[in-house]
Scaffold this active site. Structure first.
Site: not given
Length: 566
Positions: A473-475
């Site tokens: 969850f690190h775009p």
């Protein structure tokens, strides 16, 4: 359609937008409109306020945009999760609360790019400190009077944390007392964005709580930005939707896009700023053909390496519904107990090869065997390492599907597209197994549950990664800073070729940082806030920091147990 006027309009009340709203309205002569598509951060909703409940917001759509990727071609064509925060606080309202700044060399590397010379680690460190209040007090690397509450590891934590750190050291890797201090590389305790009263320290709590009473700040929730308005090449305002009603606002000075690595390029493209060919496909009038908008998309991918726990010390009992009321009551009344922790209290960063200049693998240790989003819990006492590579060379894109602001864009991370990705993930699994074999874990370590002891060859490991690896969850990086042909913004977040328009969030990172992204995103917003206000940047902090300079990634001579032959 009503139109009101402000000095600044901020699109997105997330990790960056709340920083800008707070800092800009410190000047009483400046007016700011803060638009947020989600709702308030309801303080009595345990799903977002209790650290241990971090999986719950990802399971619904009240606080989560719940994006999904296109079929990922190198991941068995899976459509993969891409959760992003919705509501005051943005992704800081639903993230894992791991406070990781990144490696010093991330920022030094940024600064080697043309025009980004003022983004060195020593230039960024003052802004990390400005944002932080660390519970053990300030020092050369940490702040003591900032809006973000940072909690350090405390005595009495689950014994598996210490055992996993000790195992990493026994395997020949360094020990570090502070993953955000002099040396990130190694294993040690992990700082967390949790308040002294055991609540999630989102940017809504830390920043907006001090700003929301100011008469020069207007916060509008359930307001979905539709388009940026332009007068020629100058951004002049924003149109937005509240339910079925459309409204617009005029910006005397600037429009600040802080919608995140998925929604920021989506909003720009919908407004006519982006790759010309993409805009023509949807008959969007082109304001500026800017080819980098939505390109260069990056993320962290991770796996769960899971083990049975021989002693009943894991969090497995806390997953049972009959134990949860007691946990919740202690947290609600006292801010203590299992509910007050995110349970990512230890982790680390390693280099898997001696020629890696800084860590390429991150670990989060967790004293239970379960997916990040709360799914696939193992029905027994267990523990796991979340492990994944940090700077994949693979690049993806965010592309508009529709002019409808409610429609999700086409997202393709293009995970595992490069040979280096596969090498790093194989290395990571084998390094993790070696760590888990160390004496510190002998009393706890049972069977390897995933990938399973029989999964050994390169082909078998690759099959596991394709089927089971998930997003961290690190775009990021989809509107990158710089001055090359694919750069979208300059070093101050100003969109190239336009006036009165900035992007300020994780999308402007040129290259993803080593670790979780909330702390770097807040720092970026703090730094650019000074630029917007015309203030002198904070003075560089001249402190030492660790650089490997070709040193061994692992001291094999000190390793207690050597790897098994595969």
């Amino acid at each position: 359609m009503t139109t009101r006027e402000y000095d600044y309009i901020i699109c997105g009340a997330g990790s960056a937008g709340n920083v800008l709203a707070t800092r800009l309205t410190e000047d009483p002569n400046v007016t700011v409109l803060l638009l947020e598509a989600g709702g308030p951060d309801y303080r009595f909703d345990f799903r977002t306020q209790m650290p241990a409940a971090l999986a719950y917001p990802l399971q619904g759509r009240r606080y989560n945009w719940a994006y999904e990727t296109d079929p990922e071609p190198h991941m068995d064509n899976r459509r993969m999760e891409c959760g992003r925060g919705k509501g005051l606080g943005g992704s800081s309202l639903i993230n894992g609360m791991c406070y990781i700044r990144g490696n010093a060399l991330d920022y030094d590397n940024w600064s080697t790019h043309k025009g980004l010379e003022n983004w060195t680690y020593l230039d960024c460190l003052p802004y990390f400190k400005k944002a932080e209040t660390r519970d053990v007090g300030p020092n050369d690397y940490h702040g003591g009077n900032g809006p973000v509450s940072v909690t350090t590891s405390k005595p009495g934590a689950n014994p598996l944390f210490e055992a996993m750190v000790d195992a990493g050291v026994q395997a020949g890797y360094p020990r570090t007392d502070d993953l955000n201090g002099y040396q990130q590389e190694g294993f040690g305790p992990m700082d967390r964005t949790v308040t002294p009263k055991g609540r999630r320290a989102s940017t809504a709590r830390g920043y907006l709580d001090q700003a929301k009473g100011r008469p020069n700040l207007e916060i509008v929730t359930h307001a979905l930005a539709d388009r940026i308005l332009f007068d020629g090449k100058r951004a002049s305002g924003v149109t937005y939707l509240r339910g079925s009603e459309r409204a617009s606002a005029h910006a005397r000075r600037e429009v600040l896009v802080c919608s995140g690595a998925i929604a920021s390029p989506q909003l720009l493209q919908r407004s006519g700023v982006g790759p010309g060919a993409w805009l023509k496909e949807l008959d969007i009038p082109i304001v500026l053909d800017l080819p980098g908008v939505g390109q260069n998309l990056q993320d962290h991918l991770e796996m769960y390496i899971q083990y049975e726990c021989k002693e009943p010390v894991s969090l497995y009992p806390a997953l049972k519904w009959w134990n949860q009321p007691k946990i919740g009551l202690e947290w609600m009344l006292n801010g203590t107990g299992l509910g007050a922790s995110n349970h990512f209290e230890a982790g680390g960063f390693i280099r898997t090869r001696d020629d890696d200049p800084w860590p390429n693998i991150q670990y989060h240790f967790l004293p239970v065997a379960i997916n990040y989003n709360g799914s696939n819990a193992i029905e027994m006492h267990g523990f796991q390492a979340h492990v994944g590579s940090m700077r994949s060379p693979s690049r993806g894109r965010v592309k508009l599907r529709s002019r409808d602001p409610n429609a999700h864009p086409s997202i393709l991370f293009n995970y595992m597209a490069e040979a280096l990705d596969w090498r790093e993930f194989r290395d990571a699994i084998r390094a993790t197994r070696e760590i888990m074999r160390q004496p510190a874990l002998d009393r706890y370590r049972g069977r390897e549950l995933n990938p399973g002891a029989d999964c050994k060859s390169d082909k078998e490991l690759d099959t596991f990664v394709r089927a089971r690896a998930e997003t961290a969850f690190h775009p990021s990086c989809s509107c990158k800073m710089g001055y090359d042909d694919m750069a979208v913004v300059d070093e101050e977040g100003r969109v190239h070729g336009l006036e009165g328009l900035r992007v300020v969030d994780a999308s402007i990172m040129p290259i993803i940082t080593t670790g979780n992204l909330n702390a770097p995103t807040i720092m970026i917003a703090e730094k650019i806030a000074d630029k917007i206000r015309g203030r002198q940047p904070l003075a560089r902090v001249d402190v030492p920091y660790f650089v490997a300079n070709g040193a061994m990634a692992r001291n094999v001579a000190k390793a207690v147990r050597q790897p098994e032959t595969v």
